[in-house]
Design a protein around this motif. Structure first.
Motif, PDB file in Angstrom:
ATOM      1  N   TYR A   1      -6.424   4.190   1.648  1.00  0.00           N
ATOM      2  CA  TYR A   1      -5.732   4.811   0.508  1.00  0.00           C
ATOM      3  C   TYR A   1      -6.429   4.408  -0.797  1.00  0.00           C
ATOM      4  O   TYR A   1      -6.738   3.239  -1.009  1.00  0.00           O
TER       5      TYR A   1
ATOM      6  N   CYS B   1      -7.454   0.658  -0.093  1.00  0.00           N
ATOM      7  CA  CYS B   1      -6.765  -0.153   0.919  1.00  0.00           C
ATOM      8  C   CYS B   1      -7.710  -0.448   2.081  1.00  0.00           C
ATOM      9  O   CYS B   1      -8.251   0.481   2.692  1.00  0.00           O
TER      10      CYS B   1
ATOM     11  N   GLY C   1      -0.141   4.060   0.913  1.00  0.00           N
ATOM     12  CA  GLY C   1      -0.550   4.881   2.046  1.00  0.00           C
ATOM     13  C   GLY C   1       0.070   4.384   3.345  1.00  0.00           C
ATOM     14  O   GLY C   1       0.810   5.093   4.007  1.00  0.00           O
ATOM     15  N   CYS C   2      -0.195   3.107   3.711  1.00  0.00           N
ATOM     16  CA  CYS C   2       0.247   2.597   5.016  1.00  0.00           C
ATOM     17  C   CYS C   2       1.446   1.658   4.913  1.00  0.00           C
ATOM     18  O   CYS C   2       1.935   1.171   5.920  1.00  0.00           O
TER      19      CYS C   2
ATOM     20  N   CYS D   1      -6.019   1.264   5.462  1.00  0.00           N
ATOM     21  CA  CYS D   1      -5.885   2.710   5.732  1.00  0.00           C
ATOM     22  C   CYS D   1      -6.782   3.583   4.847  1.00  0.00           C
ATOM     23  O   CYS D   1      -6.832   4.801   5.019  1.00  0.00           O
TER      24      CYS D   1
ATOM     25  N   CYS E   1       0.836  -1.199   0.000  1.00  0.00           N
ATOM     26  CA  CYS E   1       0.000   0.000   0.000  1.00  0.00           C
ATOM     27  C   CYS E   1       0.872   1.250   0.000  1.00  0.00           C
ATOM     28  O   CYS E   1       1.817   1.360   0.772  1.00  0.00           O
TER      29      CYS E   1
HETATM   30 ZN   LIG Z   1      -3.043   1.194   3.224  1.00  0.00          ZN
END
Ligand SMILES: [Zn+2]
Length: 288
Positions: free
Chosen positions: A59, A54, A37-38, A57, A35
């Motif tokens: 995303y 995601c 994002g995370c 998180c 991911c």
């Molecule tokens: Zn994520």
């Protein structure tokens, strides 16, 4: 690391595994994605089942035009206005010929250009949907994108159906020069006709939406709604920073920042988007 989708070109030049190892590699390669994002590993099937958002998180990964259409319209929708292709009016070549870029775009996306039109039902409401495809030449807008969106506008006018455009674009297609800039006026004048007829137009801005697209139809919706974390602007942050010689604020050009500053009407997660659009269109209603 072979469980992750390879992003480093160096890894692909590693010697090919043999025997049982090779078989295992083939079966597992690309099943997991990291991911953005995370940074956690997500099983690709989980990600796809979750509309490319995601599960850990929230995303929002990119989504191709076909997936987007399927995520919004009920089964039985029809893809329309296909088969238009750029004539390369300037016979343009930069580091490679524009004709070659077009060919690559077609191969990679299965589309003729960076746009896909569909007609169908959004929940109970018949709509016209036009979705940009970022994977085709950065979603850039040339004559074919402009004409295809103009045809979506015409369908809305003829059938008195609301129009939804989902944007993802780097802006005008420089390989078509002035022809690409003309599309801004062409689409905007069509949208003005919809306004006269009181037919709703909603723009859904996704990551990224820039340049001539932002400067025309992406900001002309009766409602302009963006996905979380999407970068939206005219010029990019680096160009602006160099021009004004100032550090830009945190979150500059992200959809949440733009909502706060009044450029957008809403920021809506992909999972809630469809219901949100249905509610908005029920509220707006096309006059008989
Ligand atoms: Zn994520």
């Amino acid at each position: 690391m072979s469980w992750f989708k390879r992003e480093n070109a160096d890894l692909t030049s590693a010697p090919a595994p043999e025997g049982e190892d090779a078989e295992r590699r083939v079966r597992t390669d690309g099943l997991w994605v990291k991911c953005l994002g995370c940074r956690q590993a997500i099983w690709k099937a989980d990600l796809e089942a979750n509309l490319n958002v995601c599960p850990k998180c929230g995303y929002h990964f990119g989504m191709d035009a076909q997936e987007r259409v399927a995520s919004l319209l009920e089964p039985g929708y029809e893809l329309v206005d296909q088969g238009l292709r750029s004539t390369d009016p300037l016979n343009f070549t930069d580091i490679k010929p524009y004709k070659l870029r077009l060919e690559q775009g077609r191969r990679q996306t299965g589309l003729d250009d960076a746009i896909l039109n569909a007609v169908g039902d959004l929940g109970p409401i018949p709509v016209v949907l036009s979705v940009m495809e970022y994977a085709f030449a950065g979603g850039s807008m040339g004559a074919v994108v402009g004409e295809t969106i103009a045809r979506a506008v015409d369908r809305s006018l003829a059938g008195r159906k609301p129009l939804i455009i989902v944007t993802a674009s780097g802006g005008a297609r420089m390989q078509e020069g002035i022809v690409s800039l003309l599309q801004m006026a062409k689409i905007s004048s069509g949208l003005a006709q919809m306004d006269d007829k009181r037919i709703p137009y909603i723009c859904v801005l996704t990551h990224p939406t820039y340049g001539g697209v932002t400067a025309s139809f992406a900001m002309l919706g009766d409602l302009n709604v963006a996905e979380p974390g999407a970068l939206i602007g005219f010029a990019g942050p680096r160009v602006i920073e160099q021009t004004i010689r100032q550090k830009l604020p945190e979150g500059f050009q992200r959809s949440e920042f733009l909502l706060e500053k009044g450029f957008l009407d809403a920021v809506m997660s992909r999972k809630e988007l469809k219901q949100y659009l249905i509610r908005a269109l029920e509220f707006m209603q096309v006059p008989a």
